[in-house]
Write a protein that holds these residues in place. Structure first.
Motif, PDB file in Angstrom:
ATOM      1  N   ALA A  32       0.842  -1.202   0.000  1.00  0.00           N
ATOM      2  CA  ALA A  32       0.000   0.000   0.000  1.00  0.00           C
ATOM      3  C   ALA A  32       0.874   1.248   0.000  1.00  0.00           C
ATOM      4  O   ALA A  32       0.575   2.241  -0.692  1.00  0.00           O
ATOM      5  N   GLY A  33       1.977   1.217   0.757  1.00  0.00           N
ATOM      6  CA  GLY A  33       2.906   2.337   0.752  1.00  0.00           C
ATOM      7  C   GLY A  33       3.536   2.537  -0.616  1.00  0.00           C
ATOM      8  O   GLY A  33       3.681   3.678  -1.083  1.00  0.00           O
ATOM      9  N   ALA A  34       3.902   1.436  -1.260  1.00  0.00           N
ATOM     10  CA  ALA A  34       4.472   1.528  -2.608  1.00  0.00           C
ATOM     11  C   ALA A  34       3.447   2.091  -3.584  1.00  0.00           C
ATOM     12  O   ALA A  34       3.786   2.913  -4.453  1.00  0.00           O
ATOM     13  N   ALA A  35       2.193   1.663  -3.449  1.00  0.00           N
ATOM     14  CA  ALA A  35       1.135   2.165  -4.320  1.00  0.00           C
ATOM     15  C   ALA A  35       0.950   3.669  -4.133  1.00  0.00           C
ATOM     16  O   ALA A  35       0.764   4.417  -5.105  1.00  0.00           O
ATOM     17  N   ALA A  36       1.006   4.133  -2.890  1.00  0.00           N
ATOM     18  CA  ALA A  36       0.859   5.570  -2.632  1.00  0.00           C
ATOM     19  C   ALA A  36       1.998   6.356  -3.282  1.00  0.00           C
ATOM     20  O   ALA A  36       1.767   7.402  -3.901  1.00  0.00           O
ATOM     21  N   ARG A  37       3.212   5.854  -3.160  1.00  0.00           N
ATOM     22  CA  ARG A  37       4.360   6.553  -3.745  1.00  0.00           C
ATOM     23  C   ARG A  37       4.295   6.587  -5.267  1.00  0.00           C
ATOM     24  O   ARG A  37       4.769   7.538  -5.894  1.00  0.00           O
ATOM     25  N   GLU A  38       3.701   5.541  -5.844  1.00  0.00           N
ATOM     26  CA  GLU A  38       3.630   5.452  -7.299  1.00  0.00           C
ATOM     27  C   GLU A  38       2.351   6.060  -7.862  1.00  0.00           C
ATOM     28  O   GLU A  38       2.126   6.011  -9.080  1.00  0.00           O
ATOM     29  N   GLY A  39       1.507   6.613  -6.991  1.00  0.00           N
ATOM     30  CA  GLY A  39       0.243   7.184  -7.447  1.00  0.00           C
ATOM     31  C   GLY A  39      -0.746   6.140  -7.928  1.00  0.00           C
ATOM     32  O   GLY A  39      -1.543   6.384  -8.844  1.00  0.00           O
ATOM     33  N   ARG A  40      -0.724   4.969  -7.287  1.00  0.00           N
ATOM     34  CA  ARG A  40      -1.572   3.843  -7.700  1.00  0.00           C
ATOM     35  C   ARG A  40      -2.753   3.669  -6.744  1.00  0.00           C
ATOM     36  O   ARG A  40      -2.800   4.256  -5.660  1.00  0.00           O
ATOM     37  N   SER A  41      -3.681   2.834  -7.155  1.00  0.00           N
ATOM     38  CA  SER A  41      -4.891   2.610  -6.363  1.00  0.00           C
ATOM     39  C   SER A  41      -4.926   1.194  -5.819  1.00  0.00           C
ATOM     40  O   SER A  41      -4.301   0.276  -6.364  1.00  0.00           O
ATOM     41  N   VAL A  42      -5.696   0.994  -4.742  1.00  0.00           N
ATOM     42  CA  VAL A  42      -5.792  -0.307  -4.086  1.00  0.00           C
ATOM     43  C   VAL A  42      -7.252  -0.687  -3.906  1.00  0.00           C
ATOM     44  O   VAL A  42      -8.117   0.178  -3.688  1.00  0.00           O
ATOM     45  N   TYR A  43      -7.516  -1.975  -3.996  1.00  0.00           N
ATOM     46  CA  TYR A  43      -8.851  -2.535  -3.783  1.00  0.00           C
ATOM     47  C   TYR A  43      -8.713  -3.626  -2.722  1.00  0.00           C
ATOM     48  O   TYR A  43      -7.829  -4.481  -2.823  1.00  0.00           O
TER      49      TYR A  43
ATOM     50  N   GLU B  33     -11.058  -0.893 -11.637  1.00  0.00           N
ATOM     51  CA  GLU B  33      -9.761  -0.753 -12.315  1.00  0.00           C
ATOM     52  C   GLU B  33      -8.624  -0.443 -11.349  1.00  0.00           C
ATOM     53  O   GLU B  33      -7.864   0.526 -11.541  1.00  0.00           O
ATOM     54  N   PRO B  34      -8.435  -1.243 -10.311  1.00  0.00           N
ATOM     55  CA  PRO B  34      -7.351  -0.965  -9.355  1.00  0.00           C
ATOM     56  C   PRO B  34      -5.993  -1.395  -9.892  1.00  0.00           C
ATOM     57  O   PRO B  34      -5.889  -2.211 -10.817  1.00  0.00           O
ATOM     58  N   ASP B  35      -4.956  -0.848  -9.277  1.00  0.00           N
ATOM     59  CA  ASP B  35      -3.592  -1.257  -9.599  1.00  0.00           C
ATOM     60  C   ASP B  35      -3.095  -2.359  -8.670  1.00  0.00           C
ATOM     61  O   ASP B  35      -2.217  -3.141  -9.045  1.00  0.00           O
ATOM     62  N   LEU B  36      -3.632  -2.385  -7.457  1.00  0.00           N
ATOM     63  CA  LEU B  36      -3.247  -3.369  -6.455  1.00  0.00           C
ATOM     64  C   LEU B  36      -4.518  -3.930  -5.828  1.00  0.00           C
ATOM     65  O   LEU B  36      -5.386  -3.168  -5.404  1.00  0.00           O
ATOM     66  N   VAL B  37      -4.632  -5.239  -5.789  1.00  0.00           N
ATOM     67  CA  VAL B  37      -5.797  -5.884  -5.191  1.00  0.00           C
ATOM     68  C   VAL B  37      -5.329  -6.777  -4.053  1.00  0.00           C
ATOM     69  O   VAL B  37      -4.539  -7.707  -4.260  1.00  0.00           O
ATOM     70  N   LEU B  38      -5.786  -6.480  -2.848  1.00  0.00           N
ATOM     71  CA  LEU B  38      -5.501  -7.290  -1.671  1.00  0.00           C
ATOM     72  C   LEU B  38      -6.657  -8.256  -1.483  1.00  0.00           C
ATOM     73  O   LEU B  38      -7.791  -7.827  -1.254  1.00  0.00           O
ATOM     74  N   VAL B  39      -6.364  -9.545  -1.588  1.00  0.00           N
ATOM     75  CA  VAL B  39      -7.417 -10.558  -1.539  1.00  0.00           C
ATOM     76  C   VAL B  39      -7.213 -11.410  -0.292  1.00  0.00           C
ATOM     77  O   VAL B  39      -6.289 -12.226  -0.225  1.00  0.00           O
ATOM     78  N   GLY B  40      -8.087 -11.217   0.691  1.00  0.00           N
ATOM     79  CA  GLY B  40      -7.961 -11.920   1.960  1.00  0.00           C
ATOM     80  C   GLY B  40      -9.082 -12.903   2.171  1.00  0.00           C
ATOM     81  O   GLY B  40     -10.016 -12.660   2.941  1.00  0.00           O
ATOM     82  N   LEU B  41      -9.009 -14.036   1.486  1.00  0.00           N
ATOM     83  CA  LEU B  41     -10.064 -15.049   1.561  1.00  0.00           C
ATOM     84  C   LEU B  41      -9.549 -16.398   2.043  1.00  0.00           C
ATOM     85  O   LEU B  41     -10.323 -17.336   2.186  1.00  0.00           O
ATOM     86  N   GLY B  42      -8.245 -16.503   2.282  1.00  0.00           N
ATOM     87  CA  GLY B  42      -7.670 -17.783   2.667  1.00  0.00           C
ATOM     88  C   GLY B  42      -7.297 -18.614   1.459  1.00  0.00           C
ATOM     89  O   GLY B  42      -7.893 -18.497   0.382  1.00  0.00           O
ATOM     90  N   PHE B  43      -6.285 -19.451   1.641  1.00  0.00           N
ATOM     91  CA  PHE B  43      -5.802 -20.331   0.572  1.00  0.00           C
ATOM     92  C   PHE B  43      -6.658 -21.596   0.539  1.00  0.00           C
ATOM     93  O   PHE B  43      -6.997 -22.148   1.581  1.00  0.00           O
ATOM     94  N   PRO B  44      -7.020 -22.104  -0.660  1.00  0.00           N
ATOM     95  CA  PRO B  44      -6.684 -21.603  -2.002  1.00  0.00           C
ATOM     96  C   PRO B  44      -7.775 -20.738  -2.625  1.00  0.00           C
ATOM     97  O   PRO B  44      -7.682 -20.388  -3.800  1.00  0.00           O
ATOM     98  N   LYS B  45      -8.809 -20.403  -1.830  1.00  0.00           N
ATOM     99  CA  LYS B  45      -9.915 -19.624  -2.384  1.00  0.00           C
ATOM    100  C   LYS B  45      -9.417 -18.322  -2.994  1.00  0.00           C
ATOM    101  O   LYS B  45      -9.825 -17.933  -4.094  1.00  0.00           O
ATOM    102  N   GLN B  46      -8.530 -17.620  -2.284  1.00  0.00           N
ATOM    103  CA  GLN B  46      -8.067 -16.328  -2.784  1.00  0.00           C
ATOM    104  C   GLN B  46      -7.244 -16.481  -4.059  1.00  0.00           C
ATOM    105  O   GLN B  46      -7.349 -15.669  -4.991  1.00  0.00           O
ATOM    106  N   GLU B  47      -6.426 -17.531  -4.141  1.00  0.00           N
ATOM    107  CA  GLU B  47      -5.619 -17.741  -5.343  1.00  0.00           C
ATOM    108  C   GLU B  47      -6.491 -18.109  -6.538  1.00  0.00           C
ATOM    109  O   GLU B  47      -6.189 -17.719  -7.685  1.00  0.00           O
TER     110      GLU B  47
END
Length: 275
Positions: A99-110, A163-177
Motif C-alpha cells: 500500500a505504501g508503494a502504491a501511494a508513492r507510485e500514485g496507484r490505487s488499491v482494492y 480498475e485498481p492497480d493493487l488488489v488485496l485478496v484476503g479469503l484464505g488459501f486456495p480460495k483467494q488464489e
C-alpha cells in the motif's frame, strides 16, 4: 516479466524466492512502471503442506510471479538447504508495504475479503498512514460465494469496474488464489496479493505477535491463543508435524549436497526439500 535476481529454493512442492520484503515492493513498483501485472503468494507451512499433497494446488501457486516465505519454518528450511532466505515476508506485512508503494507510485488499491465493514476500516487505516493512496473499492463477499458462479462473476465484475492497480485478496488459501486467477485474466496490469488475514489485521481486528516472538518463529502460538477453536487442529495436528518433516528434509538435502561436493545453481532451481 524479468525475474528477481535472488535465488530460490523448492520447499515441498513450492518454489520460494529468497527476497526481502523491501525487494518485493521494489519489484512490484518497477513492474507497474512497465505496465506489467502479477501475483504474490505468501507461502506459510499450511500452504506448503497443502501444495505438497495436492498437485493441482502446487500448479495454482506456480502461476504466481512471486512466492515468498511466510513462516519461519519455511525460512529455516531454505537456509538449512543452503539457500540464503533472508527473512520472513508475511501477507499481513505486505498489505502495508505494498500500500505504501502504491501511494508513492500514485496507484490505487482494492480490498477484497473480511466481514462486512472490515475492508472499509482497513482501507481507512491504509489511507491514513499513506497520504495519496487511492482506494478504488472494497468488498466483503458472502460466505460460500465462490461456490456460486453467478456470485463469483459479480465479485469479479465489481473489481474490474474499479480498475485498481493493487488488489488485496484476503479469503484464505486456495480460495483467494483461485479468485486471483480469474481477476488476472481481466486485469493483466494489476498486482494481486493473497493476504489471508491481512485485511482484518490492518483493520485492527486483532494484533500480531511482538517482533521478538515473530523472529523466534512462535507467532503461530500467538494466533492459536487468539483463535484456538479454528486453528488448533490445523496447527497442532497438521502443520507442526509437517514443519518438522520440512526441516528434516532440508537438512538431508544439505548433507547430500555437501557429500557430493556440488552446491548446484542456486540462482535458478535451488534445492528440493520436504517432498
Amino acid at each position: 516479466m524479468p525475474e528477481l535476481p535472488q535465488p530460490r529454493v523448492r520447499v515441498g512442492a513450492v518454489d520460494v524466492w529468497s527476497v526481502r520484503e523491501s525487494g518485493v515492493a521494489d519489484h512490484v513498483a518497477a513492474a507497474w512502471r512497465r505496465a506489467e501485472g502479477g501475483a504474490i503468494v505468501t507461502a506459510n507451512v499450511d500452504i506448503v503442506r497443502a501444495a505438497t499433497r495436492r498437485p493441482e494446488l502446487a500448479a495454482l501457486i506456480a502461476e504466481s510471479e512471486l512466492v515468498v516465505a511466510d513462516g519461519m519454518p519455511v525460512v529455516w528450511a531454505g537456509r538449512l538447504a543452503g539457500v540464503p532466505v533472508p527473512e520472513r515476508v508475511t501477507g499481513s506485512s505486505l498489505v502495508f508495504t505494498l500500500a505504501g508503494a502504491a501511494a508513492r507510485e500514485g496507484r490505487s488499491v482494492y480490498l477484497l475479503g473480511g466481514e462486512p465493514g472490515v475492508p472499509e476500516k482497513a482501507a481507512e487505516v491504509l489511507a491514513g498512514r499513506y497520504p495519496g493512496l487511492r482506494v478504488a473499492g472494497t468488498d466483503s463477499p458472502p460466505f460460500g460465494f465462490d461456490a456460486d458462479p453467478g456470485a463469483t462473476a459479480a465479485t469479479v465484475a465489481r473489481v474490474v469496474r474499479a480498475e485498481p492497480d493493487l488488489v488485496l485478496v484476503g479469503l484464505g488459501f486456495p480460495k483467494q488464489e483461485r479468485l486471483i486467477r480469474l481477476l488476472r485474466a481481466e486485469l493483466p496490469r494489476a498486482w494481486f496479493l493473497g493476504c489471508g488475514a491481512g485485511i482484518p489485521m490492518a483493520a485492527g481486528e486483532f494484533k500480531r505477535a511482538s517482533g521478538v516472538v515473530q523472529k523466534m518463529g512462535a507467532e503461530w502460538l500467538h494466533r492459536l491463543a487468539l483463535e484456538p477453536r479454528r486453528l488448533a487442529k490445523r496447527y497442532l495436528r497438521d502443520d507442526l508435524p509437517f514443519a518438522f518433516r520440512l526441516l528434516g528434509g532440508a537438512l538431508r538435502t544439505r548433507l547430500r549436497r555437501t557429500t557430493a561436493g556440488t552446491a548446484g545453481d542456486q540462482t535458478t532451481a535451488g534445492a528440493r526439500i520436504g517432498e
